[in-house]
Motif scaffolding. Structure first.
Motif, short mmCIF file in Angstrom:
data_model
loop_
_atom_site.label_atom_id
_atom_site.label_comp_id
_atom_site.label_asym_id
_atom_site.label_seq_id
_atom_site.Cartn_x
_atom_site.Cartn_y
_atom_site.Cartn_z
N THR A 220 9.24 2.66 1.84
CA THR A 220 9.28 1.54 0.94
C THR A 220 10.51 0.86 1.11
O THR A 220 10.50 -0.36 1.33
N MET A 221 11.42 1.57 0.94
CA MET A 221 13.00 0.98 1.01
C MET A 221 13.06 0.52 2.18
O MET A 221 13.70 -0.92 2.49
N LEU A 222 13.02 1.38 3.41
CA LEU A 222 13.07 0.55 4.57
C LEU A 222 12.55 -0.56 4.92
O LEU A 222 12.72 -1.55 5.62
N ALA B 123 9.20 8.81 7.44
CA ALA B 123 9.79 8.98 6.19
C ALA B 123 8.99 9.15 4.96
O ALA B 123 7.73 9.14 5.15
N THR B 124 9.32 9.44 3.72
CA THR B 124 8.56 9.88 2.65
C THR B 124 8.10 8.47 2.25
O THR B 124 8.95 7.49 2.58
N VAL C 236 11.84 -0.95 12.52
CA VAL C 236 12.10 -0.50 11.39
C VAL C 236 10.76 0.39 10.83
O VAL C 236 11.01 1.40 10.35
N ALA C 237 9.78 -0.14 11.35
CA ALA C 237 8.26 0.58 10.89
C ALA C 237 8.48 1.87 11.50
O ALA C 237 7.54 2.74 11.00
N VAL D 192 0.66 -1.20 -0.01
CA VAL D 192 0.08 0.04 -0.01
C VAL D 192 0.83 1.37 -0.09
O VAL D 192 0.67 2.50 -0.74
N ILE D 193 1.99 1.22 0.72
CA ILE D 193 2.82 2.43 0.77
C ILE D 193 3.67 2.57 -0.56
O ILE D 193 3.80 3.55 -0.93
#
Length: 286
Positions: free
Chosen positions: A259-261, A253-254, A246-247, A181-182
């Protein structure tokens, strides 16, 4: 006719075909297959390799078909390394490889791993232009493929299904749906302009983020609950804590960075789960 759009000759053609191997998105399904095999306790290397190759062929099919539709049919992408003929050949080869693996799975194990593996190609091939136009299937297609990969990896070893791999498959389906979704929210403006109905387009970015993190939180709570009732190893809770950390960072974050994280956080999540299972072998196949 040429197969590659950039250059000519064998080297250019090979580069074009290899360009459709995207490690960031390919590794989770392959790792899920191996994780499923690990859950079985005893791993037959031949069966494991056959299933991993089948998953590779399915994901490769998805990448080629997606690029073919977005560039050659929809005109959404600015470039693509393969010509239309190259895309069709790549799809034929990956499908043939997948079919060969399915036949081997049936010969080596039986119908159950075949039944769990075949849908992954259906999802991959029909992601574009059919499934990616609906907010539910666009969101759950990739996570469902990973869940099926995990179950197929287990069934390839055991010719059965157990409560533990079913639990893990559910967790990955919900967790990765939240990440998806993100990921889709990155393209909100463009998707809205072309009337592509992602979750972000349907409910708006703010509500999409709330839904996404709600899904991820639900998945982590399921891990904790199943650990408490001793379906999962107790150390599986560490995986939930690691991903939660991590979440928490990604929440600020953007969409692109988040998404990358989160994708890399899912790798950590899987690694900790593998360690938990490795040090506490599972029993009780249903």
């Amino acid at each position: 006719m040429a197969l590659a759009r950039r250059g000519s000759g064998l080297e250019a053609t090979i580069r074009a075909f290899l360009s459709q191997v995207h490690p960031v998105f390919m590794l989770p399904p392959l790792a899920a297959s191996l994780f499923g095999a690990l859950l079985a306790g005893t791993v037959d290397p031949t069966r494991a390799v056959v299933h991993v190759v089948a998953m590779f062929a399915a994901v490769y099919t998805a990448h080629v078909k997606d690029g073919y539709v977005d560039f050659h049919i929809r005109g959404e992408d600015d470039d693509h390394p393969l010509t239309e003929r190259g895309c069709r050949l790549a799809l034929s080869l990956s499908t043939a490889l997948f079919a060969g693996c399915c036949l081997l799975l049936y010969a080596l194990v039986g119908w159950l791993p075949l039944a769990l593996t075949l849908p992954t190609w259906v999802i991959a091939y029909h992601h574009a232009p059919q499934l990616d136009m609906n907010p539910v299937t666009a969101t759950t297609g990739y996570p469902l493929g990973i869940a099926l990969s995990l179950l197929g990896g287990f069934a390839t070893q055991t010719a059965a299904i157990a409560a533990v791999p079913l639990g893990f498959a559910l967790v990955f389906l919900v967790l990765l749906s939240g990440i998806k979704v993100i990921d889709d929210a990155q393209d909100y403006d463009y998707d809205r302009a072309i009337q592509k109905r992602t979750v972000a387009v349907l409910v708006g970015p703010a509500r999409a983020y709330t839904l996404a993190y709600g899904l991820m939180a639900t998945a982590l709570l399921v891990v904790v609950a199943l650990a408490l009732v001793q379906v999962f190893p107790p150390t599986a809770v560490l995986a939930a804590l690691a991903f939660a950390a991590v979440a928490t960072v990604a929440r600020r974050a953007t969409p692109e960075l988040a998404t990358m994280l989160l994708i890399r956080g899912s790798y950590v999540f899987l690694a900790v789960l593998v360690a938990a299972v490795w040090f506490e072998p599972l029993t009780g196949v249903l």
